[in-house]
Design a protein around this motif. Sequence first.
Motif, PDB file in Angstrom:
ATOM      1  N   VAL A 294       0.822  96.610  10.689  1.00 29.77           N
ATOM      2  CA  VAL A 294      -0.239  96.246   9.759  1.00 29.77           C
ATOM      3  C   VAL A 294      -0.580  94.787  10.021  1.00 29.77           C
ATOM      4  CG1 VAL A 294      -0.979  96.064   7.364  1.00 29.77           C
ATOM      5  CG2 VAL A 294       0.625  97.877   8.032  1.00 29.77           C
ATOM      6  N   ALA A 295      -1.778  94.545  10.521  1.00 33.77           N
ATOM      7  CA  ALA A 295      -2.241  93.186  10.815  1.00 33.77           C
ATOM      8  C   ALA A 295      -3.337  92.801   9.829  1.00 33.77           C
ATOM      9  CB  ALA A 295      -2.743  93.098  12.251  1.00 33.77           C
ATOM     10  N   GLY A 296      -3.678  91.503   9.835  1.00 31.72           N
ATOM     11  CA  GLY A 296      -4.747  91.018   8.964  1.00 31.72           C
ATOM     12  C   GLY A 296      -4.224  90.114   7.867  1.00 31.72           C
ATOM     13  N   PRO A 297      -5.070  89.226   7.357  1.00 26.10           N
ATOM     14  CA  PRO A 297      -4.625  88.216   6.389  1.00 26.10           C
ATOM     15  C   PRO A 297      -4.177  88.783   5.039  1.00 26.10           C
ATOM     16  CG  PRO A 297      -7.014  88.145   6.672  1.00 26.10           C
ATOM     17  CD  PRO A 297      -6.486  89.040   7.742  1.00 26.10           C
ATOM     18  N   ASP A 298      -4.602  89.994   4.712  1.00 31.15           N
ATOM     19  CA  ASP A 298      -4.227  90.571   3.413  1.00 31.15           C
ATOM     20  C   ASP A 298      -3.005  91.482   3.504  1.00 31.15           C
ATOM     21  OD1 ASP A 298      -6.416  89.330   2.224  1.00 31.15           O
ATOM     22  OD2 ASP A 298      -7.736  91.049   2.561  1.00 31.15           O
ATOM     23  N   ARG A 299      -2.359  91.551   4.672  1.00 33.79           N
ATOM     24  CA  ARG A 299      -1.351  92.592   4.905  1.00 33.79           C
ATOM     25  C   ARG A 299      -0.187  92.553   3.902  1.00 33.79           C
ATOM     26  NH1 ARG A 299      -0.753  88.445   8.175  1.00 33.79           N
ATOM     27  NH2 ARG A 299       1.345  87.610   8.606  1.00 33.79           N
ATOM     28  N   LEU A 300       0.375  91.360   3.651  1.00 34.45           N
ATOM     29  CA  LEU A 300       1.564  91.290   2.802  1.00 34.45           C
ATOM     30  C   LEU A 300       1.234  91.476   1.328  1.00 34.45           C
ATOM     31  CD1 LEU A 300       3.632  88.459   4.522  1.00 34.45           C
ATOM     32  CD2 LEU A 300       3.962  90.934   4.664  1.00 34.45           C
ATOM     33  N   SER A 301       0.147  90.864   0.878  1.00 30.88           N
ATOM     34  CA  SER A 301      -0.234  91.041  -0.526  1.00 30.88           C
ATOM     35  C   SER A 301      -0.614  92.496  -0.791  1.00 30.88           C
ATOM     36  CB  SER A 301      -1.395  90.111  -0.881  1.00 30.88           C
ATOM     37  OG  SER A 301      -2.526  90.368  -0.064  1.00 30.88           O
ATOM     38  N   TRP A 302      -1.226  93.151   0.197  1.00 31.03           N
ATOM     39  CA  TRP A 302      -1.615  94.558   0.047  1.00 31.03           C
ATOM     40  C   TRP A 302      -0.395  95.465   0.029  1.00 31.03           C
ATOM     41  CZ3 TRP A 302      -1.939  98.275   4.351  1.00 31.03           C
ATOM     42  CH2 TRP A 302      -2.503  99.498   3.973  1.00 31.03           C
ATOM     43  N   LEU A 303       0.520  95.281   0.988  1.00 31.67           N
ATOM     44  CA  LEU A 303       1.743  96.083   1.004  1.00 31.67           C
ATOM     45  C   LEU A 303       2.559  95.853  -0.265  1.00 31.67           C
ATOM     46  CD1 LEU A 303       2.815  95.617   4.733  1.00 31.67           C
ATOM     47  CD2 LEU A 303       2.031  97.754   3.672  1.00 31.67           C
ATOM     48  N   ASN A 304       2.504  94.652  -0.790  1.00 34.39           N
ATOM     49  CA  ASN A 304       3.237  94.336  -2.012  1.00 34.39           C
ATOM     50  C   ASN A 304       2.743  95.171  -3.191  1.00 34.39           C
ATOM     51  OD1 ASN A 304       5.136  92.299  -3.402  1.00 34.39           O
ATOM     52  ND2 ASN A 304       3.276  92.160  -4.638  1.00 34.39           N
TER      53      ASN A 304
ATOM     54  N   LEU B 230       1.555  98.115  -3.087  1.00 32.78           N
ATOM     55  CA  LEU B 230       1.793  99.539  -2.877  1.00 32.78           C
ATOM     56  C   LEU B 230       3.248  99.944  -3.013  1.00 32.78           C
ATOM     57  CD1 LEU B 230      -0.415 100.100   0.308  1.00 32.78           C
ATOM     58  CD2 LEU B 230      -1.028 100.662  -2.049  1.00 32.78           C
ATOM     59  N   SER B 231       4.158  99.014  -2.789  1.00 31.01           N
ATOM     60  CA  SER B 231       5.549  99.391  -2.579  1.00 31.01           C
ATOM     61  C   SER B 231       6.499  98.750  -3.586  1.00 31.01           C
ATOM     62  CB  SER B 231       5.972  99.021  -1.154  1.00 31.01           C
ATOM     63  OG  SER B 231       5.996  97.619  -0.972  1.00 31.01           O
ATOM     64  N   SER B 232       7.768  99.143  -3.486  1.00 33.12           N
ATOM     65  CA  SER B 232       8.776  98.789  -4.487  1.00 33.12           C
ATOM     66  C   SER B 232       9.365  97.400  -4.324  1.00 33.12           C
ATOM     67  CB  SER B 232       9.922  99.809  -4.424  1.00 33.12           C
ATOM     68  OG  SER B 232      10.542  99.768  -3.143  1.00 33.12           O
ATOM     69  N   GLN B 233       9.143  96.766  -3.180  1.00 31.82           N
ATOM     70  CA  GLN B 233       9.763  95.476  -2.891  1.00 31.82           C
ATOM     71  C   GLN B 233       8.757  94.336  -3.001  1.00 31.82           C
ATOM     72  OE1 GLN B 233      12.163  93.340  -3.071  1.00 31.82           O
ATOM     73  NE2 GLN B 233      13.498  94.633  -1.776  1.00 31.82           N
ATOM     74  N   LEU B 234       9.246  93.152  -3.341  1.00 32.54           N
ATOM     75  CA  LEU B 234       8.397  91.962  -3.382  1.00 32.54           C
ATOM     76  C   LEU B 234       8.222  91.449  -1.957  1.00 32.54           C
ATOM     77  CD1 LEU B 234       6.935  89.857  -5.169  1.00 32.54           C
ATOM     78  CD2 LEU B 234       9.076  88.548  -5.168  1.00 32.54           C
ATOM     79  N   LEU B 235       7.005  91.599  -1.427  1.00 34.79           N
ATOM     80  CA  LEU B 235       6.728  91.211  -0.050  1.00 34.79           C
ATOM     81  C   LEU B 235       5.813  89.995   0.047  1.00 34.79           C
ATOM     82  CD1 LEU B 235       6.203  94.777   1.467  1.00 34.79           C
ATOM     83  CD2 LEU B 235       8.269  93.371   1.525  1.00 34.79           C
ATOM     84  N   LEU B 236       5.331  89.508  -1.080  1.00 40.43           N
ATOM     85  CA  LEU B 236       4.513  88.296  -1.069  1.00 40.43           C
ATOM     86  C   LEU B 236       5.322  87.132  -0.495  1.00 40.43           C
ATOM     87  CD1 LEU B 236       2.758  88.424  -4.556  1.00 40.43           C
ATOM     88  CD2 LEU B 236       1.666  88.661  -2.324  1.00 40.43           C
TER      89      LEU B 236
ATOM     90  N   GLU C 112      -4.017 104.036   5.665  1.00 42.55           N
ATOM     91  CA  GLU C 112      -5.444 103.945   5.988  1.00 42.55           C
ATOM     92  C   GLU C 112      -6.297 104.336   4.781  1.00 42.55           C
ATOM     93  OE1 GLU C 112      -8.273 102.618   8.466  1.00 42.55           O
ATOM     94  OE2 GLU C 112      -6.206 102.857   9.182  1.00 42.55           O
ATOM     95  N   ARG C 113      -5.843 105.336   4.036  1.00 42.31           N
ATOM     96  CA  ARG C 113      -6.591 105.779   2.856  1.00 42.31           C
ATOM     97  C   ARG C 113      -6.524 104.764   1.729  1.00 42.31           C
ATOM     98  NH1 ARG C 113      -3.888 110.671   4.104  1.00 42.31           N
ATOM     99  NH2 ARG C 113      -2.458 110.396   2.333  1.00 42.31           N
ATOM    100  N   MET C 114      -5.533 103.908   1.762  1.00 45.96           N
ATOM    101  CA  MET C 114      -5.301 102.969   0.669  1.00 45.96           C
ATOM    102  C   MET C 114      -5.900 101.580   0.904  1.00 45.96           C
ATOM    103  SD  MET C 114      -3.585 104.538  -1.739  1.00 45.96           S
ATOM    104  CE  MET C 114      -4.516 106.028  -1.340  1.00 45.96           C
ATOM    105  N   LYS C 115      -6.475 101.318   2.063  1.00 42.43           N
ATOM    106  CA  LYS C 115      -6.830  99.930   2.376  1.00 42.43           C
ATOM    107  C   LYS C 115      -8.148  99.477   1.740  1.00 42.43           C
ATOM    108  CE  LYS C 115      -9.226 100.263   6.850  1.00 42.43           C
ATOM    109  NZ  LYS C 115      -9.147  99.865   8.273  1.00 42.43           N
ATOM    110  N   PHE C 116      -9.035 100.402   1.413  1.00 40.96           N
ATOM    111  CA  PHE C 116     -10.308 100.087   0.757  1.00 40.96           C
ATOM    112  C   PHE C 116     -11.043  98.980   1.520  1.00 40.96           C
ATOM    113  CE2 PHE C 116      -7.350 101.614  -2.593  1.00 40.96           C
ATOM    114  CZ  PHE C 116      -7.958 102.833  -2.784  1.00 40.96           C
ATOM    115  N   MET C 117     -11.356  97.844   0.862  1.00 37.64           N
ATOM    116  CA  MET C 117     -12.140  96.799   1.509  1.00 37.64           C
ATOM    117  C   MET C 117     -11.278  95.609   1.957  1.00 37.64           C
ATOM    118  SD  MET C 117     -15.186  98.020   1.512  1.00 37.64           S
ATOM    119  CE  MET C 117     -16.198  96.584   1.885  1.00 37.64           C
ATOM    120  N   LEU C 118      -9.989  95.794   1.979  1.00 38.55           N
ATOM    121  CA  LEU C 118      -9.093  94.689   2.312  1.00 38.55           C
ATOM    122  C   LEU C 118      -9.063  94.423   3.807  1.00 38.55           C
ATOM    123  CD1 LEU C 118      -6.173  95.565  -0.115  1.00 38.55           C
ATOM    124  CD2 LEU C 118      -7.850  93.740  -0.355  1.00 38.55           C
TER     125      LEU C 118
END
Length: 363
Positions: A54-64, A66-72, A121-127
């Motif tokens: 997962v590349a791109g400037p929003d990758r960590l905030s976006w994964l954060n 969606l998921s159970s762990q703090l990735l910010l 891919e279905r979850m990325k919207f406009m990020l």
Amino acid sequence: MTTPSPLLARPGAVEGGGADADVASHYGDPFREQRLLADGQAVVDLSHRGVVTVAGPDRLSWLNTLSSQLLLGLEPGRSSETLLLTVQGRIEYSIHVVDDGATAWLVTEGGEAAPLAAWLERMKFMLRVEIADVTERWAVLGATRALPELGDDVVVWQDPWPSIGVGGYAYSTVEDGNHPGRERPWFEYLVPREALGDVVDRTGLALAGSLAAEALRIAAWRPRAGSETDEKTIPHELDLMRTAVHLAKGCYKGQETIARVHNLGHPPRRLTFLHLDGSQHTLPQAGSAVLSEGRTVGRVTSVGHHYEMGPIALAVLKRSVDATADLVVQDGEDVYAAGQEVIVAPDAGQVVGRASGFLRSPR
């Protein structure tokens, strides 16, 4: 899906089966390979694992979100573990995460990379994120120590198990310093698939098969997705609250169940470690029934033959099973006596209002 590993062409290689198909189960001497791997003198082929980037400037905030762990703010080179859950808090995907400063690398079990990439891919919207299944280009190599000979620029995931992460909680019954996982540091290196053989040769280490890696994992009480998990598994049952869940982060799918069970209830099942009777010189199959007083109380999830402890297993039992009960494992006509060593405490959960108990937060 992955293709068979080129390392299967190495002398003595015997292909594995089930979840470890397409890599070698051993190279002729499983116990020697296991000793070498435990001592940091061998590497293990994990090229059947899936890899998603997962590349791109929003990758960590976006994964954060969606998921159970703090990735910010996950720093480059720092490893983490996270889960994607259903609304009911059940584990859908278990992911090893490491970020290199530009790309988040997600390592999954084999066969899960494609559906995970499609789900993301279905979850990325406009990020601003770019998702790719790169399993056919990148392979995973496992070891019990750092491999400086591979260079400083290699992407490596270091297993946080069994440390209790910030925001995590331990459901096991042992003091952290005595946790058997301390005896198994674990590293997963991402290497170009086409160079896998050359990378192994560059380490100068022996090759160990999946049987060796699995025995060490079981002895470390380390859950594995697809083995210890099923369609009903919640993280509390497997002691994954210590490494894969942050209890104080923002909202994500399944969070309500995570909080409710942790604070007010009990997980319905619990992970346990089994010492198996080795007198039959065979091992039960994963999925075999675990019985107490003639009644089925759970299932074996992983089985191995440890070079020191002999036959061992992980099993998921009903929470109500007495922690001191004598158990047997039944595989068809074969019956194995099994001594249990509690991993997840029978009274795990219901933290609110408890003055004491097995559960521990980080020091």
